[in-house]
Design a protein around this motif. Structure first.
Motif, short mmCIF file in Angstrom:
data_model
loop_
_atom_site.label_atom_id
_atom_site.label_comp_id
_atom_site.label_asym_id
_atom_site.label_seq_id
_atom_site.Cartn_x
_atom_site.Cartn_y
_atom_site.Cartn_z
N ARG A 23 0.80 -1.24 0.00
CA ARG A 23 0.00 0.00 0.00
C ARG A 23 0.83 1.28 0.00
O ARG A 23 0.32 2.33 -0.34
N GLU A 25 4.04 3.47 2.39
CA GLU A 25 4.22 3.95 3.75
C GLU A 25 3.22 5.04 4.13
O GLU A 25 2.64 5.00 5.22
N GLU A 26 3.03 6.01 3.27
CA GLU A 26 2.14 7.13 3.63
C GLU A 26 0.69 6.69 3.80
O GLU A 26 0.01 7.12 4.73
N LYS A 27 0.22 5.81 2.94
CA LYS A 27 -1.16 5.32 3.03
C LYS A 27 -1.37 4.54 4.34
O LYS A 27 -2.37 4.74 5.03
N ARG A 29 0.36 4.81 7.09
CA ARG A 29 0.44 5.80 8.18
C ARG A 29 -0.88 6.54 8.34
O ARG A 29 -1.42 6.65 9.44
N GLU A 30 -1.42 7.03 7.25
CA GLU A 30 -2.70 7.77 7.30
C GLU A 30 -3.82 6.91 7.87
O GLU A 30 -4.61 7.38 8.68
N GLU A 31 -3.91 5.67 7.42
CA GLU A 31 -4.99 4.79 7.88
C GLU A 31 -4.87 4.47 9.36
O GLU A 31 -5.86 4.46 10.08
N LEU A 33 -3.18 6.28 11.73
CA LEU A 33 -3.37 7.48 12.53
C LEU A 33 -4.83 7.94 12.56
O LEU A 33 -5.31 8.43 13.57
N SER A 34 -5.55 7.74 11.46
CA SER A 34 -6.95 8.15 11.44
C SER A 34 -7.79 7.34 12.42
O SER A 34 -8.79 7.82 12.94
N ARG A 35 -7.40 6.13 12.69
CA ARG A 35 -8.16 5.28 13.61
C ARG A 35 -7.79 5.52 15.07
O ARG A 35 -8.57 5.26 15.96
N THR A 115 -6.37 -2.29 9.31
CA THR A 115 -7.22 -1.12 9.51
C THR A 115 -8.31 -1.43 10.53
O THR A 115 -8.68 -0.58 11.34
#
Length: 122
Positions: A23, A25-27, A29-31, A33-35, A115
């Motif tokens: 996926r 690294e950034e994706k 990380r975003e997923e 951190l959003s949770r 996720t």
């Protein structure tokens, strides 16, 4: 791990874990951190061989400060990280299944989908 024991969570992620390579690294990380929302602390990617030293360094700086450490990777990453904190009661330790098989995370009751597993900490 009881997430209620930690006010915030820091993350050490193996950048060679299957889901990270798939996926990006950034994706990932975003997923993650959003949770975790406002409870998300620092976030770092390390090479597989650097997991042990990254965990030891984190423990030296943060143990007993009401911060949790979440390790993202496969079974090898999780075992390596756990060996660094085994027997310590001053560290809240969590896992995120980012590898191929994720047997350890599954045995601990986490979803094999990272996720979903990240959401289980709420």
């Amino acid at each position: 791990m009881h997430s209620a024991n930690a006010e915030s969570f820091d993350f050490i992620i193996n950048r060679r874990a299957g889901e990270v390579l798939k996926r990006g690294e950034e994706k990932v990380r975003e997923e993650i951190l959003s949770r975790f929302g406002a409870r998300a602390g620092t976030f770092s990617y390390v090479e597989g061989g650097d997991v042990a030293s990254a965990v030891r360094d984190w423990a030296e700086k943060n143990a007993g400060q009401n911060r949790g450490l979440v390790i993202g990777g496969g079974d090898g990453t999780l075992v390596t990280a756990a060996e660094q904190v085994l027997g310590r009661e001053d560290i809240v330790f969590g896992v995120l299944p980012l590898g191929t098989q994720n047997m350890i995370a599954r045995q601990l009751g986490f979803s094999p989908d990272y996720t979903v597993a990240a959401g289980q900490y709420k």
